[in-house]
Design an enzyme around this catalytic site. Structure first.
Site, PDB file in Angstrom:
ATOM      1  N   ASP A  12       0.820  -1.223   0.000  1.00  0.00           N
ATOM      2  CA  ASP A  12       0.000   0.000   0.000  1.00  0.00           C
ATOM      3  C   ASP A  12       0.853   1.271   0.000  1.00  0.00           C
ATOM      4  O   ASP A  12       0.659   2.162   0.835  1.00  0.00           O
ATOM      5  CB  ASP A  12      -0.917   0.019   1.229  1.00  0.00           C
ATOM      6  CG  ASP A  12      -1.628  -1.296   1.482  1.00  0.00           C
ATOM      7  OD1 ASP A  12      -2.074  -1.924   0.509  1.00  0.00           O
ATOM      8  OD2 ASP A  12      -1.736  -1.704   2.657  1.00  0.00           O
ATOM      9  N   GLU A 229     -11.531   0.140  -2.982  1.00  0.00           N
ATOM     10  CA  GLU A 229     -10.657   0.671  -1.933  1.00  0.00           C
ATOM     11  C   GLU A 229      -9.484   1.393  -2.592  1.00  0.00           C
ATOM     12  O   GLU A 229      -9.442   1.550  -3.810  1.00  0.00           O
ATOM     13  CB  GLU A 229     -10.150  -0.459  -1.022  1.00  0.00           C
ATOM     14  CG  GLU A 229      -9.305  -1.507  -1.729  1.00  0.00           C
ATOM     15  CD  GLU A 229      -8.935  -2.686  -0.828  1.00  0.00           C
ATOM     16  OE1 GLU A 229      -9.370  -2.736   0.337  1.00  0.00           O
ATOM     17  OE2 GLU A 229      -8.208  -3.585  -1.317  1.00  0.00           O
TER      18      GLU A 229
END
Length: 333
Positions: A12, A229
């Protein structure tokens, strides 16, 4: 393509250019005995490292600045320090992070530091009115700052369909709206106060992604294009690029608009599925002013396919004359 970071597992990646260097704010994956499930319990991260480099072409050495924030530092957190982001404003650096509170509900917190590599001191409470996961900050040229966030399934975004302050526990788990004519859930966006610590407006807004062929919001069942997301925002040539993951179809996509609030019209894919379930990214110009753009992302190749042990990578991406994003350099016409 070799991983950018190999001394620990990272995922991420949120990349920013501060003081002429690229700083990377990733999740820190770790081994766990928790079994894989669609709620994401196996992603059991407990601290954050910051990394930096001064060269992407060629790929230069990466400095690990060590742990800058951990679970036990944050009074309101119970577990799961998931994907973070960072921002700079008025001489301070801000680290935004999601985590479960003591009741198991995801909130977003903020920690403040004097240097981009930290350390960061957390505020004692989460940001009022925050929920879900995957915060992404964007400071516009006029100095206004925005926080984007949200994630379906384990990220709990679908639990807020009745309102920003109403958590519906019936929607917990791998659930989302479905059915003919049902529109997809969007990420959320809120303007931040000048001190970057709270939302400046009452209630965050939906980030609407429009289908180019109809001009209408994307359908909930359009899993190849709908938001799941990993929100990210960057600006190029006066246009706002909202990019994101489609989750269970594993694409990175983008949409373009004329305001940081949107609406954004779907523009296409940035990255096809990688090894591993999740895909999550950031996009940054480096060096600043060069119009060279870099996609930071992750995959599970180093761990040989273990979904919760990921590694950050970087690749250059390109814009054509119409502002569309391409994974490879378009041929000159």
């Amino acid at each position: 393509m070799a991983p950018l970071i190999t001394n620990i597992y990272t995922a991420d990646p949120s990349a920013h250019v501060f003081n002429g260097r690229v700083y990377i704010y990733p999740s820190h994956d770790r081994e766990t005995d928790i079994q894989f499930n669609d709620n994401g319990d196996q992603y059991d991260m407990a601290d954050y490292h910051v990394f930096s480099t001064d060269s992407l072409d060629p790929q230069g050495p990466v400095t690990d600045h060590g742990v800058v924030l951990k679970t036990e530092d944050i009074p309101w957190v119970s577990k799961q320090l998931w994907a973070p982001d960072a921002a700079y404003k008025d001489g301070k650096y801000f680290l935004y992070f999601p985590a479960r509170d003591k009741e198991g509900i995801f909130r977003i917190g903020v920690a403040v530091g004097d240097k981009p590599e930290g350390p960061f001191k957390p505020q004692p409470e989460p940001i009022k009115g925050s929920y879900s996961i995957d915060p992404a900050t964007f400071v516009d040229e006029d100095g206004e700052a925005y926080l984007y966030f949200g994630g379906l399934w384990g990220g709990q975004l679908q639990c807020y369909q009745k309102g920003n302050n109403i958590f519906d526990a019936e929607w917990q788990g791998p659930k989302e709206p479905t059915g003919k004519g049902v529109k997809s859930l969007g990420a959320r966006v809120g303007k931040l106060t000048p001190d970057m610590l709270e939302f400046a407006e009452e209630g965050v807004k939906d980030v609407v992604i429009l289908a180019p062929e109809t001009g209408e919001p994307l359908d909930a069942d359009d899993h190849d294009r709908r938001f799941f997301e990993a929100a990210w925002m960057h600006k190029r040539n006066g246009r706002y690029y909202f990019s994101y993951s489609t989750g269970d179809t594993h694409y990175l996509c983008y949409a373009v608009g004329d305001s940081p609030y949107g609406p954004f019209t779907y523009g296409g894919r940035i990255l096809e599925p990688v090894l591993g379930w999740t895909t999550h990214h950031s996009i940054v110009e480096f060096p600043l002013g060069s119009d060279r753009w870099w996609l930071f992302h992750h995959d599970c190749e180093l761990s040989k396919g273990v979904d919760h042990l990921r590694s950050v990578k970087v690749k250059e991406i390109f814009f054509d004359g119409e502002g569309k994003i391409h994974g490879e350099k378009p041929e000159a016409k």
